[in-house]
Design a protein around this motif. Structure first.
Motif, PDB file in Angstrom:
ATOM      1  N   VAL A   7      47.074  21.456  21.617  1.00  0.00           N
ATOM      2  CA  VAL A   7      47.464  20.459  22.608  1.00  0.00           C
ATOM      3  C   VAL A   7      48.983  20.316  22.619  1.00  0.00           C
ATOM      4  CG1 VAL A   7      47.230  18.030  23.273  1.00  0.00           C
ATOM      5  CG2 VAL A   7      45.292  19.224  22.265  1.00  0.00           C
ATOM      6  N   SER A  41      45.298  14.386  22.950  1.00  0.00           N
ATOM      7  CA  SER A  41      44.082  15.185  22.743  1.00  0.00           C
ATOM      8  C   SER A  41      42.840  14.504  23.306  1.00  0.00           C
ATOM      9  CB  SER A  41      43.865  15.438  21.248  1.00  0.00           C
ATOM     10  OG  SER A  41      44.942  16.139  20.695  1.00  0.00           O
ATOM     11  N   ASP A 132      39.239  19.133  24.828  1.00  0.00           N
ATOM     12  CA  ASP A 132      40.001  20.218  24.204  1.00  0.00           C
ATOM     13  C   ASP A 132      39.221  20.873  23.072  1.00  0.00           C
ATOM     14  OD1 ASP A 132      42.472  19.696  25.703  1.00  0.00           O
ATOM     15  OD2 ASP A 132      42.589  17.865  24.495  1.00  0.00           O
ATOM     16  N   LYS A 156      36.212  26.854  24.348  1.00  0.00           N
ATOM     17  CA  LYS A 156      36.627  25.733  23.502  1.00  0.00           C
ATOM     18  C   LYS A 156      36.318  26.006  22.025  1.00  0.00           C
ATOM     19  CE  LYS A 156      37.421  23.269  27.265  1.00  0.00           C
ATOM     20  NZ  LYS A 156      38.749  22.814  27.688  1.00  0.00           N
ATOM     21  N   LEU A 226      44.200  20.683  16.549  1.00  0.00           N
ATOM     22  CA  LEU A 226      44.921  19.978  17.612  1.00  0.00           C
ATOM     23  C   LEU A 226      46.426  20.027  17.403  1.00  0.00           C
ATOM     24  CD1 LEU A 226      42.570  16.871  17.826  1.00  0.00           C
ATOM     25  CD2 LEU A 226      42.731  18.707  19.520  1.00  0.00           C
TER      26      LEU A 226
END
Length: 389
Positions: A7, A41, A132, A156, A226
């Motif tokens: 992200v 995120s 995400d 993903k 993330l």
């Protein structure tokens, strides 16, 4: 191998957020950019139960900006031993709403999106595509394969965990991972085990605090992906044994024979939960109300409980005898029952007693009935003084 952050650090933090997350900001690997990534995120957690509870709690506390919850069940008192996101006052409530309220109390800067429904073939891709990353806290193989395949199709990453009794496992699957690390759940489990070899926690039990151990690992892996820190569990299976207090990490290799995932399928059929009609023999059943009347009128019968002794210590129907399913299938304990006496077989919910009935039919027993819904139905409809589990 390090993975680039999933992200971008596009979010802005208020002074209150800077204060709240100050211990993260002091970490060299996270700092202000990493905390901004967390706020920017969107993470989907499938299931707000044993694994979903600690994962949700710590992802919210860490400052993940948007948390989605897929959950259709309601809070039961037996959940409270391990599902720490719910409390006594939440019994009977929707788990999704109970979890949302707890998360908002922990961190008002987190947006919680509820998907109050079962994850199915017709909605999985749409729901997962909005996030995400996916954290899977489910407890059945059919949903795990569904989540895996939908994540592959959506590109993903998928953080997975599993628990049973005193042991837990965790890994990260991401078909589109950089540098050739792409694996998916089918590399670890190409085929599901037969349903009878995949007992749930409701049948086999689970150490409650084990959920915290595995759930926190899953949340850690999500945060690493993330923010782009550390080395994620891509291509590795982490196994934790709570009794030995041991951790092992095993390599996962790409299965050269696995087929490409191009669409979603019928996962309950794939996992053997729905057989072809001709492969599903009918068994004679009896409702708990009919069985209550049969007992009241004094008709001769023998009630056989095929559950394990540990389950009988929680609750049992008066007058039943115990022959656990494994013993019965091995041909032991049959000397205690007479082929001329009508037999009523029961377990917790009806599945194991059905299996026992079919086995007894093969041994020449004919006067057989399966107590529909098992002891749980008996407790709900006849004897509420017994402890459900």
């Amino acid at each position: 191998m390090k993975i680039p952050p999933l992200v971008e650090a596009d979010a802005a933090l208020s002074n209150r957020e800077l204060e709240r997350y100050s211990r993260h900001l002091l970490l060299p690997d996270i700092g202000l950019p990493g905390q901004k990534r967390l706020k920017n995120s969107r993470v989907l957690v499938v299931g707000a139960g044993g694994l979903g509870s600690p994962a949700l709690l710590y992802l919210a506390a860490a400052g993940v900006g948007t948390l989605g919850i897929v959950e259709f069940d309601r809070v039961d008192v037996s959940n409270l031993q391990r599902q720490v996101i719910h409390g006594e006052s939440d019994v009977g409530r929707k788990k999704s709403e109970s979890a949302r309220d707890t998360l908002c109390e922990i961190n008002p800067f987190v947006t919680v999106e509820i998907h109050d429904q079962r994850l199915e073939v017709d909605n999985a891709e749409d729901i997962i595509s909005r996030y995400d990353l996916v954290v899977d806290g489910t407890d059945n193989f059919a949903t795990r394969y569904l989540v895996n395949d939908a994540c592959v199709l959506a590109g993903k990453p998928y953080v997975w965990g599993s628990i049973f009794r005193f042991e837990g496992q965790a890994s990260v699957f991401w078909e589109n991972a950089p540098d050739g690390l792409g694996l998916n759940y089918r590399d670890l489990y190409p085929e599901p085990p037969p349903p009878e070899h995949a007992p749930s926690c409701s049948e086999g039990g689970v150490l409650g605090i084990l959920c915290a151990s595995i759930g926190s690992i899953m949340a850690t892996e999500a945060i690493k992906l993330l923010t782009g820190i550390g080395t994620p569990l891509l291509g590795r299976l982490m196994v934790y044994d709570a009794l030995d207090m041991s951790y092992r990490t095993l390599p996962i290799r790409r299965n050269p024979e696995r087929r490409a995932i191009t669409r979603l399928e019928d996962y309950e059929f794939f996992c053997g939960l729905h057989r072809e009609p001709e492969a599903t023999p009918e068994v004679p059943g009896i409702s708990v109300q009919a069985f209550k009347q049969l007992r009241h009128e004094g008709h001769p019968h023998l009630l056989v409980d095929v559950r394990e002794q540990r389950e009988r210590e929680i609750c049992q129907i008066e007058g039943s005898i115990s022959i656990p399913l494994a013993e019965l299938l091995a041909g032991r304990g049959l000397e205690r029952i007479d082929k001329e006496t009508p037999l009523i077989l029961h377990c917790k919910a009806g599945g194991r007693s059905r299996q026992a009935l079919l086995a007894l039919q093969e041994k020449g027993f004919t006067k057989l009935h399966n107590l529909e819904g098992g002891i749980l139905s008996w407790i709900r409809e006849v004897d509420s003084e017994l402890a459900a589990y």
